[in-house]
Design an enzyme around this catalytic site. Structure first.
Site, mmCIF file in Angstrom:
data_model
loop_
_atom_site.group_PDB
_atom_site.id
_atom_site.type_symbol
_atom_site.label_atom_id
_atom_site.label_comp_id
_atom_site.label_asym_id
_atom_site.label_seq_id
_atom_site.Cartn_x
_atom_site.Cartn_y
_atom_site.Cartn_z
ATOM 1 C CE1 TYR A 176 -4.557 -1.995 4.961
ATOM 2 C CE2 TYR A 176 -3.309 0.012 4.559
ATOM 3 C CZ TYR A 176 -4.036 -1.060 4.077
ATOM 4 O OH TYR A 176 -4.228 -1.206 2.732
ATOM 5 C CB SER A 205 -0.848 -0.002 1.277
ATOM 6 O OG SER A 205 -1.511 1.234 1.462
HETATM 7 P P1 NAD Z 1 -11.462 -6.155 -0.133
HETATM 8 O O1 NAD Z 1 -12.056 -6.128 1.226
HETATM 9 O O2 NAD Z 1 -12.330 -6.011 -1.310
HETATM 10 O O3 NAD Z 1 -10.619 -7.467 -0.321
HETATM 11 C C1 NAD Z 1 -9.939 -8.076 0.715
HETATM 12 C C2 NAD Z 1 -9.874 -9.545 0.390
HETATM 13 O O4 NAD Z 1 -9.230 -10.230 1.462
HETATM 14 C C3 NAD Z 1 -11.269 -10.136 0.247
HETATM 15 O O5 NAD Z 1 -11.270 -11.068 -0.815
HETATM 16 C C4 NAD Z 1 -11.455 -10.827 1.566
HETATM 17 O O6 NAD Z 1 -12.335 -11.918 1.479
HETATM 18 C C5 NAD Z 1 -10.050 -11.289 1.848
HETATM 19 N N1 NAD Z 1 -9.814 -11.626 3.239
HETATM 20 C C6 NAD Z 1 -10.076 -10.891 4.343
HETATM 21 N N2 NAD Z 1 -9.761 -11.590 5.443
HETATM 22 C C7 NAD Z 1 -9.291 -12.783 5.014
HETATM 23 C C8 NAD Z 1 -8.824 -13.935 5.675
HETATM 24 N N3 NAD Z 1 -8.789 -14.021 7.020
HETATM 25 N N4 NAD Z 1 -8.421 -14.987 4.927
HETATM 26 C C9 NAD Z 1 -8.482 -14.934 3.583
HETATM 27 N N5 NAD Z 1 -8.916 -13.869 2.904
HETATM 28 C C10 NAD Z 1 -9.316 -12.811 3.621
HETATM 29 O O7 NAD Z 1 -10.312 -5.055 -0.136
HETATM 30 P P2 NAD Z 1 -9.275 -4.568 -1.247
HETATM 31 O O8 NAD Z 1 -9.304 -3.106 -1.225
HETATM 32 O O9 NAD Z 1 -9.464 -5.290 -2.522
HETATM 33 O O10 NAD Z 1 -7.899 -4.985 -0.563
HETATM 34 C C11 NAD Z 1 -7.029 -5.945 -1.104
HETATM 35 C C12 NAD Z 1 -5.605 -5.642 -0.665
HETATM 36 O O11 NAD Z 1 -5.195 -4.401 -1.235
HETATM 37 C C13 NAD Z 1 -5.429 -5.509 0.844
HETATM 38 O O12 NAD Z 1 -4.197 -6.091 1.230
HETATM 39 C C14 NAD Z 1 -5.394 -4.013 1.037
HETATM 40 O O13 NAD Z 1 -4.678 -3.654 2.184
HETATM 41 C C15 NAD Z 1 -4.674 -3.583 -0.226
HETATM 42 N N6 NAD Z 1 -4.854 -2.171 -0.571
HETATM 43 C C16 NAD Z 1 -6.091 -1.693 -0.871
HETATM 44 C C17 NAD Z 1 -6.209 -0.352 -1.211
HETATM 45 C C18 NAD Z 1 -7.525 0.239 -1.588
HETATM 46 O O14 NAD Z 1 -7.591 1.451 -1.751
HETATM 47 N N7 NAD Z 1 -8.564 -0.552 -1.766
HETATM 48 C C19 NAD Z 1 -5.106 0.479 -1.209
HETATM 49 C C20 NAD Z 1 -3.867 -0.034 -0.886
HETATM 50 C C21 NAD Z 1 -3.766 -1.382 -0.573
#
Ligand code: NAD
Length: 256
Positions: A151, A138
């Site tokens: 985080y 991130s």
């Molecule tokens: P999201 O909530 O849509 O996806 C998260 C995923 O992780 C989901 O598929 C969820 O089912 C899974 N998950 C959660 N807990 C879990 C567990 N215990 N075991 C297995 N799977 C699990 O969110 P997202 O935004 O798509 O985030 C995905 C990644 O990207 C994360 O690591 C997040 O930190 C990172 N990220 C997101 C953003 C953003 O702006 N959305 C920015 C930077 C980084």
């Protein structure tokens, strides 16, 4: 093309993970989807990807907060040429009010899972003679924000783990890199909007432009397709000498 390769994407039944899985499949890779649930709709996502892109796609339930389950995801996949550590959760609170169980869950899911999956996948990559570890960190792996201690700590940890993996595989045809997204509109971000609206006493649009995208100079969310495209690039020959580094997809956030 990534045909003949197998990509395992943790936390890929929604958001960025699903978007990355789709771009991997579009590039020809077989894919393993994952989350902690085991619903018909989870398996249906894999069937849709298989039908749309003509690749093999499976959904394997495994809870990324559980060390053994992380390792079992990789062994059950049977093959892992491309490991994409994406599973992640968020919780927003000041340090002195941060719930200990949330701290532990965020460290386990966002950081430790990547250690366990990589430990299980590296021997497979070595025997296949090729491998890619792609950690979805991130902008918070490079900079901080208030109220996101767990985080930010976990994501900085992911960047450190990525560098170490790169050094341990430096003389092998394996690379390890981290993608650092800024804000991408996914369920994880959507869930932060009500809390942030309350904290800043603002409406939805105002909180998006002035608070959430305040540090994203483009004032645009990145898309899951753009992140998938970046992951596919890291699997290309052009990226074979890129290892131990971070790729920011953040609309200029970390340039500020
Ligand atoms: P999201 O909530 O849509 O996806 C998260 C995923 O992780 C989901 O598929 C969820 O089912 C899974 N998950 C959660 N807990 C879990 C567990 N215990 N075991 C297995 N799977 C699990 O969110 P997202 O935004 O798509 O985030 C995905 C990644 O990207 C994360 O690591 C997040 O930190 C990172 N990220 C997101 C953003 C953003 O702006 N959305 C920015 C930077 C980084």
């Amino acid at each position: 093309t990534l045909s003949g390769k197998c990509a395992v994407i943790t936390g890929s039944n929604s958001g960025i993970g699903l978007g990355v899985a789709r771009e991997m499949a579009r590039a020809g890779a077989d894919v393993v989807l994952n989350s902690f649930t085991d619903r018909d709709e989870d398996h249906a996502l894999a069937a849709e990807i298989a039908a749309e892109f003509g690749v093999e796609a499976r959904y394997i339930q495994a809870d990324m907060s559980d060390a053994e389950a992380c390792r079992a995801l990789i062994t059950t996949s049977g093959r892992c040429d491309i490991l994409i550590n994406n599973a992640g959760i968020q919780h927003v609170a000041p340090v002195d009010e941060f719930p200990v169980d949330k701290w532990n869950a965020i460290l386990a899911i966002n950081l430790s899972s990547a250690f366990h999956t990589a430990a299980a996948a590296l021997p497979m990559m070595r025997s296949a003679g090729w491998g890619r570890v792609i950690n979805i960190a991130s902008a918070h792996g490079l900079t901080a924000s208030p109220y996101k201690s767990a985080y930010v700590a976990a994501k900085h940890g992911v960047v450190g783990l990525t560098k170490t993996l790169a050094l341990e595989t430096a003389e092998e045809p394996i690379t390890a890199n981290a993608i650092c997204p800024g804000y991408v509109l996914t369920p994880l971000v959507e869930a932060q909007i009500p809390d942030t609206m309350e904290k800043y006493n603002m409406g939805r649009e105002e909180v998006i432009k002035k608070v959430m995208l305040e540090r994203q100079p483009s004032r645009e969310f990145a898309t899951v397709e753009q992140l998938g495209g970046t992951a596919v690039f890291l699997c290309s020959d052009a990226a074979a000498q890129m290892t131990g580094t971070t790729l920011s997809v953040d609309g200029g956030w970390t340039a500020l």
